[in-house]
Design a protein around this motif. Structure first.
Motif, mmCIF file in Angstrom:
data_model
loop_
_atom_site.group_PDB
_atom_site.id
_atom_site.type_symbol
_atom_site.label_atom_id
_atom_site.label_comp_id
_atom_site.label_asym_id
_atom_site.label_seq_id
_atom_site.Cartn_x
_atom_site.Cartn_y
_atom_site.Cartn_z
ATOM 1 N N LYS A 19 -33.984 48.860 41.624
ATOM 2 C CA LYS A 19 -34.081 49.309 40.223
ATOM 3 C C LYS A 19 -33.410 48.322 39.280
ATOM 4 C CE LYS A 19 -31.649 53.111 40.502
ATOM 5 N NZ LYS A 19 -31.224 53.261 41.896
ATOM 6 N N THR A 37 -26.290 52.608 34.867
ATOM 7 C CA THR A 37 -25.419 53.795 34.796
ATOM 8 C C THR A 37 -24.677 54.038 36.108
ATOM 9 O OG1 THR A 37 -27.204 55.294 35.397
ATOM 10 C CG2 THR A 37 -26.829 54.941 33.042
ATOM 11 N N TYR A 41 -20.650 55.520 37.087
ATOM 12 C CA TYR A 41 -20.199 56.500 38.085
ATOM 13 C C TYR A 41 -19.292 55.829 39.116
ATOM 14 C CZ TYR A 41 -23.278 59.890 35.984
ATOM 15 O OH TYR A 41 -23.855 60.753 35.078
ATOM 16 N N ARG A 98 -18.424 47.676 43.687
ATOM 17 C CA ARG A 98 -19.592 47.464 44.564
ATOM 18 C C ARG A 98 -19.235 47.619 46.041
ATOM 19 N NH1 ARG A 98 -23.332 48.161 40.772
ATOM 20 N NH2 ARG A 98 -22.566 47.154 38.903
ATOM 21 N N VAL A 106 -18.834 57.801 45.865
ATOM 22 C CA VAL A 106 -19.417 57.953 44.522
ATOM 23 C C VAL A 106 -20.323 59.177 44.358
ATOM 24 C CG1 VAL A 106 -21.339 56.325 44.914
ATOM 25 C CG2 VAL A 106 -20.523 56.695 42.609
ATOM 26 N N SER A 107 -21.046 59.544 45.403
ATOM 27 C CA SER A 107 -21.943 60.701 45.254
ATOM 28 C C SER A 107 -21.146 61.977 45.017
ATOM 29 C CB SER A 107 -22.822 60.871 46.491
ATOM 30 O OG SER A 107 -23.862 59.940 46.452
ATOM 31 N N SER A 110 -20.001 61.988 41.465
ATOM 32 C CA SER A 110 -21.102 62.227 40.518
ATOM 33 C C SER A 110 -21.633 63.653 40.551
ATOM 34 C CB SER A 110 -22.252 61.244 40.688
ATOM 35 O OG SER A 110 -22.128 60.411 41.740
ATOM 36 N N ARG A 116 -20.276 64.024 34.626
ATOM 37 C CA ARG A 116 -21.632 63.748 34.142
ATOM 38 C C ARG A 116 -21.714 63.912 32.626
ATOM 39 N NH1 ARG A 116 -24.501 62.669 38.424
ATOM 40 N NH2 ARG A 116 -26.161 62.069 37.002
ATOM 41 N N GLY A 136 -30.771 54.565 36.687
ATOM 42 C CA GLY A 136 -29.856 55.561 37.249
ATOM 43 C C GLY A 136 -30.610 56.571 38.088
ATOM 44 N N ARG A 137 -30.181 57.837 37.986
ATOM 45 C CA ARG A 137 -30.799 58.906 38.783
ATOM 46 C C ARG A 137 -31.405 59.998 37.886
ATOM 47 N NH1 ARG A 137 -28.842 55.547 41.459
ATOM 48 N NH2 ARG A 137 -28.126 55.612 43.611
ATOM 49 N N ASP A 138 -30.859 60.128 36.674
ATOM 50 C CA ASP A 138 -31.243 61.256 35.808
ATOM 51 C C ASP A 138 -31.616 60.766 34.409
ATOM 52 O OD1 ASP A 138 -28.754 60.312 35.108
ATOM 53 O OD2 ASP A 138 -27.908 62.276 34.655
ATOM 54 N N ILE A 139 -32.024 59.519 34.309
ATOM 55 C CA ILE A 139 -32.258 58.953 32.972
ATOM 56 C C ILE A 139 -33.512 59.576 32.333
ATOM 57 C CG2 ILE A 139 -32.364 56.826 31.591
ATOM 58 C CD1 ILE A 139 -29.819 57.213 33.428
ATOM 59 N N ARG A 164 -29.369 46.263 50.883
ATOM 60 C CA ARG A 164 -27.973 46.487 50.520
ATOM 61 C C ARG A 164 -27.039 45.714 51.450
ATOM 62 N NH1 ARG A 164 -26.695 48.948 45.879
ATOM 63 N NH2 ARG A 164 -24.892 50.255 45.963
ATOM 64 N N ASP A 191 -27.383 63.021 46.414
ATOM 65 C CA ASP A 191 -27.936 62.784 45.071
ATOM 66 C C ASP A 191 -29.129 63.711 44.774
ATOM 67 O OD1 ASP A 191 -26.082 60.781 44.814
ATOM 68 O OD2 ASP A 191 -27.502 59.118 45.001
ATOM 69 N N ARG A 194 -27.803 67.842 44.799
ATOM 70 C CA ARG A 194 -26.678 68.377 44.009
ATOM 71 C C ARG A 194 -27.224 69.323 42.932
ATOM 72 N NH1 ARG A 194 -25.812 62.689 41.576
ATOM 73 N NH2 ARG A 194 -27.414 62.737 39.997
#
Ligand code: DC
Length: 233
Positions: A19, A37, A41, A98, A106-107, A110, A116, A136-139, A164, A191, A194
């Motif tokens: 992404k 984003t 987080y 990172r 981090v999860s 978040s 949030r 991000g995840r919720d943009i 990764r 993610d 939640r």
């Protein structure tokens, strides 16, 4: 002269789907602001680790929520790297956030609604003038539900873990592929299940499975979509 139309581009998806690579490139071609984003987080998570609010055996959510007012996050442009780095309370934490250790916590950070709320508010401020690519995840679902262009990126967990893993090795982090894969799978699960703002594709988002798609092809498709939306804005 007619004012140039600027739009908001929301890019959501699972971790390590590329992404941010696409988003950065797109922002630079369009001369838009790019906002990662996930870095926000991650910085809050790093803060929680420094304060020992979170560790392997314990997570003191209340202490973190009470301390949120002491967290100041800023993206500071590094002209040498041509990239905005995350600063936490005026300290550059780009490398620290990172690490796999931060990725492991981090999860959970978040999931906290107060975290949030604070970050979403800051993200919405950044989009007031439009001309923004945010990933991000919720943009597309929560931060900018009216974004003119929404993309949703997916790829198999194995492909994402391999990407990764290489990234972490390149940056000098010592890790094993198996632990990276486990982290990717674990984060996907947290993610997307939640309660507050789970990762899900917005109804009007365009889905890209890039397991087998090259970066160049992917970018061209996304760039053309963006130009089309800008012309209609
Ligand atoms: O994009 P990333 O892998 O750096 O994101 C790190 C974590 O932050 C991810 O596991 C979930 C969380 N996150 C989130 O909940 N909402 C966002 N908009 C961005 C990231």
């Amino acid at each position: 002269m007619e004012k140039e139309n600027k739009i908001i581009i929301a890019i959501d998806g699972f971790s390590s789907t590329g992404k941010s690579t696409i988003a950065k490139h797109l922002a630079s071609e369009l001369n838009y602001l790019y906002v990662d984003t996930g870095a926000m987080y991650r910085a809050v998570t790093y803060f929680a680790m420094q304060q020992n609010f979170i560790n392997q055996s314990n997570f003191d959510k209340e202490a973190l929520v009470t301390s949120l007012k002491n967290i100041s996050l800023q993206f500071v442009y590094n002209s040498e790297l041509r990239f905005s780095e995350m600063h936490l309370n005026n300290v550059n934490v780009e490398r620290e956030i990172r690490s796999l250790e931060v990725s492991n916590f981090v999860s959970r950070v978040s999931e906290v609604s107060a975290v949030r709320r604070k970050l979403v508010e800051q993200q919405q401020q950044m989009g007031r003038e439009k001309g923004l690519v945010m990933d991000g995840r919720d943009i597309g679902t929560v931060v900018f539900p009216k974004a003119e262009l929404k993309l949703f990126m997916t790829a198999s967990p194995e492909k994402r873990a391999a990407r990764r893993y290489k990234e972490l090795l390149d940056k000098g982090h010592k890790v094993h592929y198996q632990e990276v894969l486990e982290n990717v799978e674990q984060r996907d699960l947290i993610d997307s299940t939640r309660e507050d703002s789970p990762l899900k594709k917005a109804d009007d988002a365009i889905e890209f499975d890039n397991s087998d798609m090259g970066l160049k092809e992917q970018f061209e498709r996304v760039y053309n979509l963006a130009l089309h939306r800008i012309s209609k804005a």
